[in-house]
Structures are given as C-alpha cells and as structure tokens.
Scaffold this motif. Structure first.
Motif, PDB file in Angstrom:
ATOM      1  N   UNK A 172       9.721 -11.556   5.706  1.00 50.43           N
ATOM      2  CA  UNK A 172       8.525 -10.726   5.916  1.00 50.43           C
ATOM      3  C   UNK A 172       7.235 -11.534   5.865  1.00 50.43           C
ATOM      4  N   UNK A 173       7.350 -12.827   5.482  1.00 51.64           N
ATOM      5  CA  UNK A 173       6.161 -13.658   5.442  1.00 51.64           C
ATOM      6  C   UNK A 173       6.482 -15.088   5.103  1.00 51.64           C
ATOM      7  N   UNK A 174       5.614 -15.999   5.514  1.00 47.89           N
ATOM      8  CA  UNK A 174       5.736 -17.407   5.151  1.00 47.89           C
ATOM      9  C   UNK A 174       4.358 -17.904   4.739  1.00 47.89           C
ATOM     10  N   UNK A 175       4.345 -18.905   3.858  1.00 52.30           N
ATOM     11  CA  UNK A 175       3.066 -19.508   3.471  1.00 52.30           C
ATOM     12  C   UNK A 175       3.293 -20.934   3.001  1.00 52.30           C
ATOM     13  N   UNK A 176       2.172 -21.683   2.889  1.00 53.05           N
ATOM     14  CA  UNK A 176       2.265 -23.122   2.697  1.00 53.05           C
ATOM     15  C   UNK A 176       1.809 -23.616   1.333  1.00 53.05           C
ATOM     16  N   UNK A 177       1.400 -22.705   0.445  1.00 58.35           N
ATOM     17  CA  UNK A 177       1.010 -23.150  -0.891  1.00 58.35           C
ATOM     18  C   UNK A 177       1.182 -22.010  -1.887  1.00 58.35           C
ATOM     19  N   UNK A 178       1.150 -22.363  -3.167  1.00 63.00           N
ATOM     20  CA  UNK A 178       1.405 -21.390  -4.208  1.00 63.00           C
ATOM     21  C   UNK A 178       0.367 -20.290  -4.304  1.00 63.00           C
ATOM     22  N   UNK A 179      -0.891 -20.622  -4.026  1.00 64.38           N
ATOM     23  CA  UNK A 179      -1.948 -19.603  -4.091  1.00 64.38           C
ATOM     24  C   UNK A 179      -1.696 -18.507  -3.068  1.00 64.38           C
ATOM     25  N   UNK A 180      -1.344 -18.910  -1.855  1.00 63.38           N
ATOM     26  CA  UNK A 180      -1.000 -17.931  -0.831  1.00 63.38           C
ATOM     27  C   UNK A 180       0.233 -17.127  -1.250  1.00 63.38           C
ATOM     28  N   UNK A 181       1.186 -17.779  -1.903  1.00 72.30           N
ATOM     29  CA  UNK A 181       2.414 -17.099  -2.327  1.00 72.30           C
ATOM     30  C   UNK A 181       2.105 -15.971  -3.303  1.00 72.30           C
ATOM     31  N   UNK A 182       1.214 -16.238  -4.257  1.00 71.13           N
ATOM     32  CA  UNK A 182       0.839 -15.208  -5.230  1.00 71.13           C
ATOM     33  C   UNK A 182       0.183 -14.032  -4.518  1.00 71.13           C
ATOM     34  N   UNK A 183      -0.728 -14.324  -3.609  1.00 70.80           N
ATOM     35  CA  UNK A 183      -1.444 -13.272  -2.886  1.00 70.80           C
ATOM     36  C   UNK A 183      -0.497 -12.460  -2.003  1.00 70.80           C
ATOM     37  N   UNK A 184       0.410 -13.136  -1.294  1.00 73.10           N
ATOM     38  CA  UNK A 184       1.315 -12.440  -0.382  1.00 73.10           C
ATOM     39  C   UNK A 184       2.383 -11.654  -1.143  1.00 73.10           C
ATOM     40  N   UNK A 185       2.725 -12.122  -2.339  1.00 72.51           N
ATOM     41  CA  UNK A 185       3.673 -11.361  -3.149  1.00 72.51           C
ATOM     42  C   UNK A 185       3.067 -10.027  -3.558  1.00 72.51           C
ATOM     43  N   UNK A 186       1.790 -10.045  -3.953  1.00 71.24           N
ATOM     44  CA  UNK A 186       1.111  -8.800  -4.301  1.00 71.24           C
ATOM     45  C   UNK A 186       1.069  -7.843  -3.103  1.00 71.24           C
ATOM     46  N   UNK A 187       0.826  -8.413  -1.923  1.00 79.81           N
ATOM     47  CA  UNK A 187       0.655  -7.591  -0.730  1.00 79.81           C
ATOM     48  C   UNK A 187       1.981  -7.086  -0.163  1.00 79.81           C
ATOM     49  N   UNK A 188       2.978  -7.981  -0.069  1.00 80.99           N
ATOM     50  CA  UNK A 188       4.214  -7.664   0.640  1.00 80.99           C
ATOM     51  C   UNK A 188       5.327  -7.125  -0.251  1.00 80.99           C
ATOM     52  N   UNK A 189       5.266  -7.436  -1.550  1.00 81.60           N
ATOM     53  CA  UNK A 189       6.319  -7.025  -2.492  1.00 81.60           C
ATOM     54  C   UNK A 189       7.731  -7.340  -1.964  1.00 81.60           C
ATOM     55  N   UNK A 190       8.002  -8.614  -1.675  1.00 79.89           N
ATOM     56  CA  UNK A 190       9.335  -8.985  -1.160  1.00 79.89           C
ATOM     57  C   UNK A 190      10.412  -8.789  -2.215  1.00 79.89           C
ATOM     58  N   UNK A 191      11.647  -8.664  -1.765  1.00 77.71           N
ATOM     59  CA  UNK A 191      12.774  -8.561  -2.694  1.00 77.71           C
ATOM     60  C   UNK A 191      13.094  -9.919  -3.327  1.00 77.71           C
TER      61      UNK A 191
END
Length: 281
Positions: free
Chosen positions: A33-52
């Motif tokens: 559901x998403x890809x990112x290139x650094x940990x900061x983006x990962x934290x933000x996208x986890x909040x937004x996308x709520x992946x399993x």
C-alpha cells in the motif's frame, strides 16, 4: 476471500524497494500500500495508511530503521519485519536492538542481483500479519531496555528434569523477557529452539546471555544439561535430548519447515524425561 494483507515497504534503495514489491506481488492476498525511503516517512505513512505489516530497512538517511521502529511501536504498534545485512558483518546488538524496540522478526537481505525470488518474504509477511503487537513506550534517552516483568509462576512447582522451549515468529522478545526474570539458581536446565535465520543464531545467544543471570550459549553435541544453564539450538541440525542429562545434535531433514525444529526437541524431551519435562511453546 478475506481482506488483503497490506504492507508498507521501507528502504532507501530504490532497487530493494522494487525487488520487495515484486516478491510480494506474487501473492494475490498481499498488497503493497506504500513505499518510502527513510524512517521519518515510514512513521508518517504508518499513521496514515495503518498497514498490517511493515518491512523495515536499518541503515537509512533522515531517520534510521531502529529509530523509526521505536516511534512506530510507541505511537501506532504494527508488526515489523526488519531486513538487514548479514549480522556476522556488523555488531550483533544493532539488529537485536530492533527486537528490543518491538520488531517481530529479522531477515537477511539477499544480494541485489539475486532477483525477487531470493527474498522469500511471503510466508513471513503472512505470519506477521496474524500476530498481535503491543505498544512499546519510548524512552527519554538511550541505554539498555528494561524488559517488562514476566510471571514465572506458570512453571509447575514440581521436580523439573528439564525445561524445553519452542519459539517461532515473535519468539525472541518473549525469550528475552523470560530469561531476564529467571534467577541464577533456577533449578533446571533449559533448552531452546528458536526458529530463526541461521545467520542470527550466534548473536541471538549472545543477546539473550546479556539479558540473563543464567549461563546462555549455543548447544554442543553431548553437552551436559545443568541447572542454571540455557542451551540454544545451533543452526543446521536438530537439537534433541537422547537420554537424561545430555543434549544431542543430529542431522536430518526439516520438520514442520524448520531445522532445528521445536517439534523434534519437544518430542525428545517428552520421551526421555516424561512427567519431569516441562514444555513451553
């Protein structure tokens, strides 16, 4: 057909992200559901996308994977699979710190030119998606993590001949907590099979030894079983208890998809010690 397993892929290498996505796309029940290139983006996208599930690289710019794991497990607990280089080429505490921070599993990255088939991520992602995770409170400063207390009263108050433990996905965290709580004079030997990539076995033993008052090490063939000692099954062979007071290593084939196999250890302990064997899964 149930709901698809949603995955967030985190890696600073575009090629690695592509290979991971290709490997996961082969399972129709898994969706990136998403890809990112650094940990900061990962934290933000986890909040937004709520992946399993999240696949997390370790060495990244802006925010590394361990710091991102700490933020995610404190704010939005999610099963995390850490993908890292071979731990034998780096400090063992680097990868096992990820487990302390709340990641559930570790896997070694294959060579870039190995292709998507080499990643073998589907089975692990499916397993992780079914594991319930808990919130890990963030600490104000760096330092050794103090594991939550674990109730050891679950062990029966009988004369224990041996305690055997079989653990798989998510197991290292539980072993860390359990062994950190047991006293140095624990009255029985402990033998553990942890289903984990072979390259992590030695650093797993060292990591657990640093958390415990017990003597923890990889098992050797014919080694005596002694109270207060913990033997970790080494990779490549099954660990068994052929007769009372000794541990054995034997070649064979995988059992239930693993070698060493927790099933093999548990069965051998039951045969040898009978009612004096305590098994934990």
């Amino acid at each position: 057909m149930g709901k698809k397993v949603s995955v967030l892929v985190v890696d600073d290498s575009l090629i690695c992200r592509q290979l991971i996505c290709e490997a996961l796309s082969k399972d129709p029940d898994i969706e990136v559901v998403g890809t990112c290139a650094d940990g900061k983006q990962a934290v933000e996208m986890t909040r937004e996308l709520r992946p399993h599930v999240i696949t997390m690289d370790v060495d990244m710019p802006v925010m590394d994977g361990l710091t991102a794991t700490e933020h995610i497990m404190a704010e939005c607990p999610t099963p995390i699979l850490v993908l890292t280089a071979d731990p034998r080429s780096q400090a063992p505490e680097l990868t096992y710190r990820a487990l302390e921070l709340g990641a559930l599993a570790l896997q070694i990255k294959p060579a870039i030119d190995a292709g998507p088939d080499a990643w073998n991520l589907v089975r692990e992602i499916r397993l992780l998606s079914s594991v319930r995770v808990i919130r890990h409170l963030r600490r104000p400063q760096r330092g050794p993590l103090l594991p939550p207390r674990v109730a050891t009263s679950v062990l029966p108050a009988v004369s224990m001949g041996v305690v055997v433990v079989a653990a798989s996905t998510g197991g290292p965290q539980v072993l860390f907590k359990m062994l950190s709580e047991l006293p140095a004079d624990f009255p029985a030997p402990i033998v553990i099979v942890q289903h984990i990539n072979a390259a992590f076995a030695e650093s797993l033993a060292g990591w657990l030894a640093g958390a415990s008052k017990l003597k923890v090490r990889l098992a050797q063939d014919g080694e005596p079983l002694m109270p207060g000692h913990v033997l970790i099954a080494p990779p490549g062979q099954h660990t068994v208890i052929p007769f009372r007071g000794r541990v054995g290593l034997k070649p064979g084939v995988e059992r239930d998809g693993h070698m060493p196999s927790g099933t093999v250890l548990l069965e051998s302990a039951a045969r040898t010690y009978g009612r004096r064997a305590v098994g934990l899964v």
